[in-house]
Design a protein around this motif. Structure first.
Motif, PDB file in Angstrom:
ATOM      1  N   LEU A 256      47.667  21.543  75.415  1.00 54.15           N
ATOM      2  CA  LEU A 256      47.771  20.249  76.088  1.00 54.15           C
ATOM      3  C   LEU A 256      46.677  20.082  77.137  1.00 54.15           C
ATOM      4  O   LEU A 256      46.105  18.992  77.288  1.00 54.15           O
ATOM      5  N   VAL A 257      46.399  21.159  77.857  1.00 54.67           N
ATOM      6  CA  VAL A 257      45.328  21.110  78.868  1.00 54.67           C
ATOM      7  C   VAL A 257      43.985  20.859  78.195  1.00 54.67           C
ATOM      8  O   VAL A 257      43.168  20.053  78.670  1.00 54.67           O
ATOM      9  N   GLU A 258      43.757  21.563  77.084  1.00 52.58           N
ATOM     10  CA  GLU A 258      42.504  21.370  76.347  1.00 52.58           C
ATOM     11  C   GLU A 258      42.371  19.930  75.856  1.00 52.58           C
ATOM     12  O   GLU A 258      41.301  19.322  75.949  1.00 52.58           O
ATOM     13  N   ALA A 259      43.481  19.382  75.371  1.00 53.03           N
ATOM     14  CA  ALA A 259      43.459  17.989  74.919  1.00 53.03           C
ATOM     15  C   ALA A 259      43.195  17.044  76.080  1.00 53.03           C
ATOM     16  O   ALA A 259      42.492  16.035  75.941  1.00 53.03           O
ATOM     17  N   SER A 260      43.732  17.406  77.264  1.00 54.35           N
ATOM     18  CA  SER A 260      43.510  16.569  78.448  1.00 54.35           C
ATOM     19  C   SER A 260      42.061  16.621  78.903  1.00 54.35           C
ATOM     20  O   SER A 260      41.497  15.611  79.344  1.00 54.35           O
ATOM     21  N   VAL A 261      41.446  17.808  78.801  1.00 46.12           N
ATOM     22  CA  VAL A 261      40.030  17.935  79.168  1.00 46.12           C
ATOM     23  C   VAL A 261      39.178  17.027  78.280  1.00 46.12           C
ATOM     24  O   VAL A 261      38.290  16.308  78.759  1.00 46.12           O
ATOM     25  N   ARG A 262      39.477  17.055  76.985  1.00 43.86           N
ATOM     26  CA  ARG A 262      38.763  16.159  76.075  1.00 43.86           C
ATOM     27  C   ARG A 262      39.037  14.700  76.424  1.00 43.86           C
ATOM     28  O   ARG A 262      38.158  13.841  76.331  1.00 43.86           O
ATOM     29  N   SER A 263      40.279  14.452  76.843  1.00 40.06           N
ATOM     30  CA  SER A 263      40.655  13.083  77.193  1.00 40.06           C
ATOM     31  C   SER A 263      39.864  12.578  78.396  1.00 40.06           C
ATOM     32  O   SER A 263      39.417  11.428  78.424  1.00 40.06           O
ATOM     33  N   LYS A 264      39.689  13.454  79.412  1.00 36.88           N
ATOM     34  CA  LYS A 264      38.983  13.030  80.626  1.00 36.88           C
ATOM     35  C   LYS A 264      37.495  12.797  80.379  1.00 36.88           C
ATOM     36  O   LYS A 264      36.827  12.088  81.139  1.00 36.88           O
ATOM     37  N   GLU A 265      36.970  13.405  79.328  1.00 32.83           N
ATOM     38  CA  GLU A 265      35.576  13.155  78.974  1.00 32.83           C
ATOM     39  C   GLU A 265      35.382  11.759  78.395  1.00 32.83           C
ATOM     40  O   GLU A 265      34.269  11.255  78.312  1.00 32.83           O
ATOM     41  N   VAL A 266      36.504  11.161  78.000  1.00 30.27           N
ATOM     42  CA  VAL A 266      36.459   9.818  77.422  1.00 30.27           C
ATOM     43  C   VAL A 266      36.675   8.794  78.540  1.00 30.27           C
ATOM     44  O   VAL A 266      37.777   8.632  79.036  1.00 30.27           O
ATOM     45  N   LYS A 267      35.621   8.159  78.955  1.00 34.02           N
ATOM     46  CA  LYS A 267      35.706   7.176  80.021  1.00 34.02           C
ATOM     47  C   LYS A 267      36.119   5.804  79.505  1.00 34.02           C
ATOM     48  O   LYS A 267      36.659   4.990  80.244  1.00 34.02           O
ATOM     49  N   HIS A 268      35.834   5.548  78.258  1.00 33.70           N
ATOM     50  CA  HIS A 268      36.124   4.230  77.692  1.00 33.70           C
ATOM     51  C   HIS A 268      36.893   4.409  76.378  1.00 33.70           C
ATOM     52  O   HIS A 268      36.300   4.402  75.296  1.00 33.70           O
ATOM     53  N   PRO A 269      38.231   4.590  76.474  1.00 37.95           N
ATOM     54  CA  PRO A 269      39.012   4.842  75.251  1.00 37.95           C
ATOM     55  C   PRO A 269      38.908   3.718  74.226  1.00 37.95           C
ATOM     56  O   PRO A 269      39.003   3.964  73.025  1.00 37.95           O
ATOM     57  N   TRP A 270      38.674   2.492  74.680  1.00 36.05           N
ATOM     58  CA  TRP A 270      38.578   1.377  73.742  1.00 36.05           C
ATOM     59  C   TRP A 270      37.295   1.441  72.922  1.00 36.05           C
ATOM     60  O   TRP A 270      37.229   0.875  71.827  1.00 36.05           O
ATOM     61  N   ILE A 271      36.296   2.137  73.451  1.00 30.68           N
ATOM     62  CA  ILE A 271      35.077   2.372  72.679  1.00 30.68           C
ATOM     63  C   ILE A 271      35.265   3.574  71.766  1.00 30.68           C
ATOM     64  O   ILE A 271      34.923   3.541  70.583  1.00 30.68           O
ATOM     65  N   ASN A 272      35.853   4.633  72.318  1.00 30.00           N
ATOM     66  CA  ASN A 272      36.029   5.872  71.557  1.00 30.00           C
ATOM     67  C   ASN A 272      36.983   5.728  70.378  1.00 30.00           C
ATOM     68  O   ASN A 272      36.817   6.404  69.361  1.00 30.00           O
ATOM     69  N   ILE A 273      37.952   4.854  70.523  1.00 26.72           N
ATOM     70  CA  ILE A 273      38.911   4.710  69.428  1.00 26.72           C
ATOM     71  C   ILE A 273      38.240   4.140  68.186  1.00 26.72           C
ATOM     72  O   ILE A 273      38.733   4.287  67.071  1.00 26.72           O
ATOM     73  N   ARG A 274      37.083   3.529  68.349  1.00 24.91           N
ATOM     74  CA  ARG A 274      36.361   2.953  67.214  1.00 24.91           C
ATOM     75  C   ARG A 274      35.371   3.936  66.592  1.00 24.91           C
ATOM     76  O   ARG A 274      34.678   3.605  65.638  1.00 24.91           O
ATOM     77  N   GLU A 275      35.310   5.171  67.155  1.00 20.01           N
ATOM     78  CA  GLU A 275      34.417   6.176  66.582  1.00 20.01           C
ATOM     79  C   GLU A 275      34.869   6.560  65.173  1.00 20.01           C
ATOM     80  O   GLU A 275      36.037   6.452  64.821  1.00 20.01           O
ATOM     81  N   ARG A 276      33.936   7.047  64.403  1.00 15.58           N
ATOM     82  CA  ARG A 276      34.189   7.369  62.999  1.00 15.58           C
ATOM     83  C   ARG A 276      35.338   8.368  62.829  1.00 15.58           C
ATOM     84  O   ARG A 276      36.163   8.218  61.933  1.00 15.58           O
ATOM     85  N   ARG A 277      35.436   9.348  63.704  1.00 16.69           N
ATOM     86  CA  ARG A 277      36.465  10.384  63.572  1.00 16.69           C
ATOM     87  C   ARG A 277      37.880   9.842  63.823  1.00 16.69           C
ATOM     88  O   ARG A 277      38.870  10.483  63.467  1.00 16.69           O
ATOM     89  N   ASN A 278      37.976   8.672  64.467  1.00 15.59           N
ATOM     90  CA  ASN A 278      39.272   8.046  64.700  1.00 15.59           C
ATOM     91  C   ASN A 278      39.570   6.928  63.695  1.00 15.59           C
ATOM     92  O   ASN A 278      40.557   6.208  63.854  1.00 15.59           O
ATOM     93  N   ARG A 279      38.721   6.802  62.685  1.00 14.72           N
ATOM     94  CA  ARG A 279      38.878   5.721  61.720  1.00 14.72           C
ATOM     95  C   ARG A 279      40.218   5.776  60.969  1.00 14.72           C
ATOM     96  O   ARG A 279      40.877   4.731  60.811  1.00 14.72           O
ATOM     97  N   PRO A 280      40.683   6.955  60.517  1.00 12.92           N
ATOM     98  CA  PRO A 280      41.964   6.981  59.798  1.00 12.92           C
ATOM     99  C   PRO A 280      43.124   6.514  60.668  1.00 12.92           C
ATOM    100  O   PRO A 280      43.944   5.693  60.243  1.00 12.92           O
TER     101      PRO A 280
END
Length: 529
Positions: A256-280
C-alpha cells in the motif's frame, strides 16, 4: 483460453480474515446506497399519484385522469416538465461526482460520504415542503449532489476496507443498500398514495435514509489506503492491523505504501488516467456504467408504477406491483453477495445478461400482442397483466445479481491507487449521464417506440453480454493493489499494459463456451503451471 478470462489467483495472498469490525463498518458505509435507492423508488411512485400531478403537472393530470378513455396508453405520461423533475437529479450528480473526486482523494473517503448525506438531507427537506416546480427542481439538484458524493466515495471505501477474498461480497452491500432503499420507497408510496398530500411524506421521507447515512459516516474510520495517501502511515498500519485481525500486516502495508508513493508522483490524475497503461480500466469505467443503464433496468425502477398503469393496473395496484418488483430486486441481490467471490464476476455478468435478454423479448411480444401500435388495449385480463409482471420480475432478478451490483463493484476495484478516485468519478459520471439521458427521454421513447422500447434495450443487452465475454478478465480473488497484472496477460489488453510474468498468458477467444466450464479450465491451467 476461450472467452478471454483468467484465473482468480495471482500468486499473492495477504494474511488476514474478515473481522466483525470490518463487516459492521462496511454495512454502515454501504448505507450510502439507501439514499440513491430511495430516490429511484420514490420518484416513480409520486409521479403516478394524481394529487402530485394535479398540483405540479396539470397537463399530465388531464391526460391521466380526465381523458383516460381516449388517451393512447403509450403517450399519456409524455411531459418534458415531468421528465425534468426525474432527470435533473442525475445531471447534478454528474457534476458533483467530479468535485467529490478531489475531496475523496485529498480529504478522505469518510468526509466525502458525510458531505453527500448532508446535501441529500437538505434536498429532501426542500422537496417535502415544495410549493412549485422550481422548489421541486432545486430540491432534486441538491439530492443529486448528495448522490454524486455518495456514489463516488462509498464503492471505493468498501473495496479498500474489504479483505481481497471478500471484496466482492462486501462491495455488493452497496447495491444491496440501493435495493433496500427502492423497496422502502415503494412501500411508502403504496401507503402514502391513500393519504391527502401523501406525496409530501414520500418526498420528505428521504430525510430518514439521509440521517442514517450522516450518523453512520460520523462513526466510520477512513481506509488505510486513504490514510497512507494523506501521509498518516503509522495510523494506517494500526488501522490495517485492526481490520485484518492480525499483527503481521507488513506485506500488505508495504504494498500500500509503494502504491501511495506511485500515487504521489502523479500530480494530475485526470491526465494520467488517460495514459496507455490505464486504457483497459478507463474503457470499463466508461462502458460498464453505460451498459448498466442501457439494460433498461432503471426505466423499470423509475417508472414502475407508471409502466404498470400503462399495461392496465389501477393506481394502488400499480404501486403494489412496484413493491413486488422492488422485493424481487432486494432478494436477488443476495445471490450476488453469495456468488461474486465464488463463481466470479464474469459468470454473473453473462448469465444475468442472457436472462434479461430473454425476458425483454417476451415482454415486448406480450405488450405488442395486446396493445399493438395504437396503445388502446381495451379491457386487460388479470392473467395477462400477471404474466407480464412475472417476466418483469425475472428480468429484475437477472439484473439484481449481475449488472446491478457488478456495475459498481468492478469499476471500483480495477484502478491503481494513483488514479482510483478519478476512475470512480468517471464511473459515476458516465452512470449519471446515461441515467439522465434515459430518464429524460423515456416517456417520449415509450410514446414513439411503443412495445419496441423493450427490443431497443434487448439489443444493447446482447451487445454488452458479448463485450463482457470477450474483454473482461476475471477479477475475483485478486488484491486490489495487484489488479494491474490481470491486464498484462489478457489476450487483447496486453498490448496496452506492460507485461508481468506472474500470470500465464492468454490466447484470444475462439468460440463461446459455458462460463462455468471456462472458469474450471482456467483454474486447472493455473494448477498445472
Amino acid at each position: 483460453m476461450a472467452g478471454g478470462g483468467i484465473g482468480p489467483s495471482n500468486g499473492k495472498e495477504y494474511p488476514g480474515k474478515l473481522t466483525t469490525k470490518v463487516l459492521i463498518t462496511c454495512i454502515v458505509a454501504a448505507c450510502g446506497g439507501l439514499i440513491f435507492g430511495y430516490d429511484i423508488g420514490i420518484s416513480g411512485g409520486v409521479t403516478s399519484m394524481p394529487k402530485f400531478l394535479e398540483k405540479f403537472f396539470p397537463d399530465v393530470y388531464a391526460k391521466e385522469v380526465l381523458h383516460t378513455v381516449s388517451t393512447n396508453q403509450y403517450c399519456k405520461f409524455n411531459s418534458s416538465k415531468l421528465t425534468l423533475f426525474t432527470s435533473s437529479l442525475y445531471l447534478a450528480a454528474l457534476v458533483a461526482s467530479w468535485v467529490a473526486s478531489s475531496i475523496t482523494r485529498i480529504m478522505g473517503r469518510r468526509l466525502s460520504m458525510l458531505f453527500g448525506g448532508l446535501l441529500f438531507c437538505i434536498g429532501a427537506f426542500i422537496n417535502g415542503f415544495a410549493q412549485n416546480v422550481a422548489m421541486l427542481i432545486i430540491g432534486r439538484v441538491l439530492l443529486g449532489c448528495g448522490i454524486g458524493f455518495a456514489n463516488q466515495s462509498v464503492p471505493v471505501y468498501l473495496s479498500e476496507m474489504a479483505p481481497f477474498k471478500s471484496r466482492g461480497a462486501l462491495n455488493i452491500m452497496f447495491q444491496m443498500s440501493i435495493t433496500i432503499g427502492i423497496l422502502a420507497a415503494n412501500l411508502i408510496n403504496y401507503f402514502t398514495a391513500k393519504v391527502q398530500d401523501g406525496w409530501r411524506y414520500s418526498l420528505g421521507g428521504a430525510v430518514v435514509p439521509a440521517l442514517i447515512f450522516i450518523i453512520g459516516s460520523l462513526f466510520l474510520a477512513d481506509t488505510p489506503n486513504s490514510l497512507i495517501e494523506r501521509g498518516n502511515k503509522e495510523e494506517a498500519k494500526r488501522r490495517l492491523q485492526i481490520i485484518r485481525g492480525i499483527e503481521n500486516v507488513d506485506e500488505e502495508f508495504y504494498d500500500l505504501v509503494e502504491a501511495s508513493v506511485r500515487s504521489k508522483e502523479v500530480k494530475h490524475p485526470w491526465i494520467n488516467i488517460r495514459e496507455r497503461r490505464n486504457r483497459p480500466q478507463l474503457t470499463f469505467a466508461m462502458l460498464i456504467p453505460a451498459f448498466q443503464q442501457l439494460t433498461g433496468m432503471n426505466v423499470i425502477m423509475f417508472y414502475a408504477p407508471v409502466l404498470f398503469k400503462t399495461i392496465g393496473f389501477g393506481d394502488t395496484a400499480s404501486l403494489m406491483s412496484a413493491v413486488i418488483t422492488g422485493g424481487v430486486n432486494f432478494m436477488a441481490t443476495f445471490v450476488s453477495i453469495l456468488a461474486a467471490d465464488r463463481v466470479g464476476r464474469r459468470f454473473l455478468f453473462i448469465e444475468g445478461g442472457l436472462q434479461m435478454l430473454v425476458c425483454q423479448i417476451v415482454i415486448a411480444i406480450s405488450i405488442a400482442l395486446k396493445f399493438g401500435t395504437s396503445g388502446n388495449p381495451g379491457e386487460l385480463p388479470v392473467w395477462y397483466a400477471s404474466f407480464v409482471v412475472v417476466f418483469i420480475c425475472i428480468y429484475v432478478a437477472g439484473f439484481a445479481w449481475s449488472w446491478g451490483p457488478l456495475g459498481w463493484l468492478v469499476p471500483s476495484e480495477i484502478f491503481p491507487l494513483e488514479v482510483r478516485s478519478a476512475g470512480q468519478a468517471v464511473n459515476v459520471s458516465v452512470n449519471m449521464i446515461f441515467t439522465f439521458f434515459i430518464a429524460e427521454i423515456f416517456t417520449e421513447m415509450l410514446c414513439v417506440f411503443k412495445f419496441g422500447l423493450f427490443i431497443f434495450f434487448a439489443v444493447f443487452v446482447f451487445i454488452m453480454t458479448l463485450f463482457i465475454y470477450y474483454f473482461l478478465p476475471e477479477t475475483k480473488g485478486i488484491p486490489i493493489d495487484e489488479m494491474s497484472k490481470i491486464w498484462s496477460k489478457h489476450w487483447y489488453w496486453q498490448k496496452y499494459v506492460p507485461n508481468d510474468d506472474t500470470l500465464p498468458p492468454q490466447s484470444p477467444p475462439r468460440k463461446l463456451h459455458s462460463p462455468v466450464k471456462e472458469h474450471n479450465v482456467v483454474n486447472m491451467d493455473e494448477k498445472e503451471a
